[in-house]
Design an enzyme around this catalytic site. Structure first.
Site, PDB file in Angstrom:
ATOM      1  N   HIS A 393       0.840  -1.200   0.000  1.00  0.00           N
ATOM      2  CA  HIS A 393       0.000   0.000   0.000  1.00  0.00           C
ATOM      3  C   HIS A 393       0.878   1.255   0.000  1.00  0.00           C
ATOM      4  CE1 HIS A 393      -4.233  -0.880  -0.013  1.00  0.00           C
ATOM      5  NE2 HIS A 393      -4.547   0.268   0.559  1.00  0.00           N
ATOM      6  N   ASP A 397      -3.725   6.752  -1.389  1.00  0.00           N
ATOM      7  CA  ASP A 397      -4.980   6.276  -1.962  1.00  0.00           C
ATOM      8  C   ASP A 397      -4.669   5.750  -3.365  1.00  0.00           C
ATOM      9  OD1 ASP A 397      -7.634   5.679  -2.248  1.00  0.00           O
ATOM     10  OD2 ASP A 397      -8.305   7.741  -2.562  1.00  0.00           O
ATOM     11  N   GLY A 398      -5.600   4.998  -3.920  1.00  0.00           N
ATOM     12  CA  GLY A 398      -5.429   4.498  -5.279  1.00  0.00           C
ATOM     13  C   GLY A 398      -4.582   3.243  -5.386  1.00  0.00           C
ATOM     14  N   GLY A 400      -5.298  -0.004  -4.748  1.00  0.00           N
ATOM     15  CA  GLY A 400      -5.948  -1.142  -5.390  1.00  0.00           C
ATOM     16  C   GLY A 400      -5.981  -1.006  -6.891  1.00  0.00           C
ATOM     17  N   ARG A 401      -6.320   0.187  -7.381  1.00  0.00           N
ATOM     18  CA  ARG A 401      -6.392   0.391  -8.826  1.00  0.00           C
ATOM     19  C   ARG A 401      -5.017   0.238  -9.479  1.00  0.00           C
ATOM     20  NH1 ARG A 401     -10.433   5.381  -7.802  1.00  0.00           N
ATOM     21  NH2 ARG A 401      -9.377   5.127  -5.803  1.00  0.00           N
ATOM     22  N   ILE A 402      -3.993   0.823  -8.853  1.00  0.00           N
ATOM     23  CA  ILE A 402      -2.642   0.708  -9.416  1.00  0.00           C
ATOM     24  C   ILE A 402      -2.187  -0.754  -9.420  1.00  0.00           C
ATOM     25  CG2 ILE A 402      -0.216   1.154  -8.867  1.00  0.00           C
ATOM     26  CD1 ILE A 402      -1.472   3.373 -10.423  1.00  0.00           C
ATOM     27  N   SER A 403      -2.497  -1.487  -8.354  1.00  0.00           N
ATOM     28  CA  SER A 403      -2.059  -2.891  -8.278  1.00  0.00           C
ATOM     29  C   SER A 403      -2.716  -3.722  -9.367  1.00  0.00           C
ATOM     30  CB  SER A 403      -2.377  -3.467  -6.893  1.00  0.00           C
ATOM     31  OG  SER A 403      -3.773  -3.635  -6.707  1.00  0.00           O
ATOM     32  N   ARG A 404      -3.991  -3.436  -9.673  1.00  0.00           N
ATOM     33  CA  ARG A 404      -4.680  -4.203 -10.713  1.00  0.00           C
ATOM     34  C   ARG A 404      -4.204  -3.784 -12.108  1.00  0.00           C
ATOM     35  NH1 ARG A 404      -8.533  -3.648  -6.642  1.00  0.00           N
ATOM     36  NH2 ARG A 404      -9.387  -1.716  -7.509  1.00  0.00           N
TER      37      ARG A 404
END
Length: 521
Positions: A393, A397-398, A400-404
């Site tokens: 992490h 913020d953001g 989850g989106r970057i990881s996907r």
């Protein structure tokens, strides 16, 4: 619960009652001056639960130290399954054996300054337990009495993370003061050199990868890396999953990228009706009342249609980190308050899950990339990239989106189908992540994403409308997961649009919604 009693405490009336109850068969003697009334609890259970009281009674001049000092409890993983408590006391070496517990006493100093009163007995101070564990264990059989310098190095690194570098100086000063009192002068010299090395004031070679990372200026979170390794090990037990990328035309690629951008934002709380998302991405209609949310969806889509073909293993760690930061900067450009592209400077967490400390982010990502480079299967590598970024992490913020996005890049670079997490699967997905991050169980995470990839490939379409229809026939847009489960798209279902949500008619019936007139198929 069962009770435990002691004689010889100075209360003669209490001693007489204990002796009478023993004679009457109400109590059981388990050691000199130690009696229990087990009731429904096992004798072993009573003794282990009361180990501090027993240690205080049987070894009143002792201190819990060596490996028991570090672990603050008896060591349980013994060959005969009898926990053992290690203590130091100014008496001859001895073993005291009780049902379910052995106390191993070595000749040494009893409590000294800074040792901690601990539930009736004494626990070695931080400095003392580190000094004592710098001594190699001489055990020929049974568990090692001490944990050794490598464990001390790891503990110093962890203390540096939680308390700051200056805390190591406090430990060193305390260790210097007590070393002559407990006969650990040689151990202090070694501890002193180790602390200086970790503080980068003296050259030396670390004993552990964790320590070496700090010496190199990039300390790591060993817990996070340990979870990544568990994920890798589990993936290596499974046959490689090969689902070719069906989005081979530009039209399919755009449709797939749009659906992924839509769902990736929806499950993170940036919720739009699918029709609104189409207008945002393809007509440039950013909602006036939600401009930042609209740019999140558009920014995710733009990244997913321009991923490039380079795998994470084709770059060094710093290049990987630079790319992740640049992608985050572009993705979150409309949210200056979260510092787009800047690695976090304050700890963050979700519920009971605390993510990697800011001081350890860069080093942990570097070590994670080293793990990635050892993985040859691209599907496995994609899942590891995703989990590494989620578990670290690195941004405010953001994440989850970057990881996907990075997971999709890895999949597409290898010619594999993307993995989309639809709305209906949101709870399952987060539960799978928590199973790995909190319970070290990677199986649910892997199987969940394997299934999502199969559905994603089956929903591939050459137009946006067809893609929406495919995901609707998979129950992908359903928000009430109690009445819908993600499934392979079923062409026999009747799809109904209600309040901007496309779903099979049986879903609307199950949640008690009246059927609207807008029937899609």
């Amino acid at each position: 619960m069962a009770d435990i009693y002691f004689t010889g405490t100075g209360d003669e009336a209490a001693d007489r009652k204990i002796r009478r109850d023993l004679a009457a068969g109400k109590l059981q003697r388990v050691a000199q001056g130690v009696y229990i009334d087990p009731g429904t609890e096992t004798v072993e259970g009573v003794i282990l639960r009361n180990w501090t009281k027993i240690a205080a009674h049987l070894v009143p001049d002792g201190v819990v130290t060596d490996r028991s000092g570090i672990e603050a409890r008896p060591f349980r993983d013994t060959p005969d399954h009898v926990p053992i408590l290690f203590m130091s006391a100014p008496r001859s070496r001895a073993k005291i054996k009780l049902p379910g517990l052995e106390i191993g006493i070595r000749q040494g100093a009893g409590p000294v300054a800074e040792d901690i009163p601990f539930l009736g007995t004494h626990l070695a101070s931080e400095a003392r337990r580190l000094l004592d564990n710098m001594t190699p264990s001489r055990a020929r059989t049974g568990p090692a009495r001490t944990l050794g310098p490598d464990v001390v190095e790891k503990r110093l690194d962890s203390l540096c993370t939680t308390h700051g570098v200056s805390h190591l100086n406090v430990i060193r000063d305390n260790a210097r003061a007590i070393a002559p009192l407990i006969g650990r002068e040689k151990e202090f010299d070694a501890l002193d050199a180790m602390i200086s090395m970790l503080m980068q004031t003296r050259e030396g070679k670390a004993l552990t990868s964790q320590g070496q990372a700090r010496v190199d200026g990039s300390p790591i979170d060993p817990g996070c890396i340990g979870r990544v390794v568990k994920l890798v090990e589990f993936l290596q037990t499974r046959a490689p999953l090969i689902i070719p990328n069906p989005d081979i035309s530009p039209e399919r690629g755009r449709a797939g990228a749009f659906m992924e951008a839509y769902f990736s934002n929806f499950i993170e709380g940036t919720e739009f009706a699918i029709g609104e998302a189409v207008e945002i991405v393809f007509e440039g209609r950013i909602p006036e009342n939600r401009p930042a949310d609209g740019h999140d969806v558009l920014g995710t889509y733009l990244q997913l249609v321009e991923l490039g073909q380079r795998s994470a293993i084709a770059t060094d760690a710093d290049t990987f980190i630079d790319e992740v930061q640049e992608r985050h900067r572009n993705l979150m450009t409309q949210r200056p308050g979260i510092q787009p592209g800047v690695l976090k400077t304050k700890p963050n967490q979700a519920g009971n899950t605390a993510f990697v400390h800011p001081d350890l982010v860069r080093g942990t990502l570097r070590e994670g990339v080293n793990v990635l480079r050892s993985i040859t299967d691209p599907f496995s590598r994609a899942l590891v990239v995703h989990f590494l970024l989620v578990d670290v992490h690195p941004f405010n913020d953001g994440n989850g989106r970057i990881s996907r996005i990075m997971m999709t890049k890895e999949l597409l670079a290898a010619g594999l189908s993307r993995i989309i997490i639809p709305t209906v699967f949101r709870s399952d997905y987060f539960d799978a992540l928590r199973a790995l991050s909190r319970r070290d169980d990677p199986s649910i995470f892997v199987r969940s994403l394997e299934f999502c990839q199969k559905v994603t490939a089956a929903c591939s379409a050459s137009t946006i409308d067809q893609a929406i229809d495919g995901w609707a026939r998979s129950y992908g847009f359903c928000e009430d997961s109690r009445n819908a489960r993600l499934s392979m798209p079923n062409p026999a279902l009747e799809v109904v649009m209600r309040n901007g949500i496309a779903a099979p008619s049986d879903y609307w019936t199950s949640i008690g919604a009246s059927r609207p007139p807008d029937i899609l198929a």
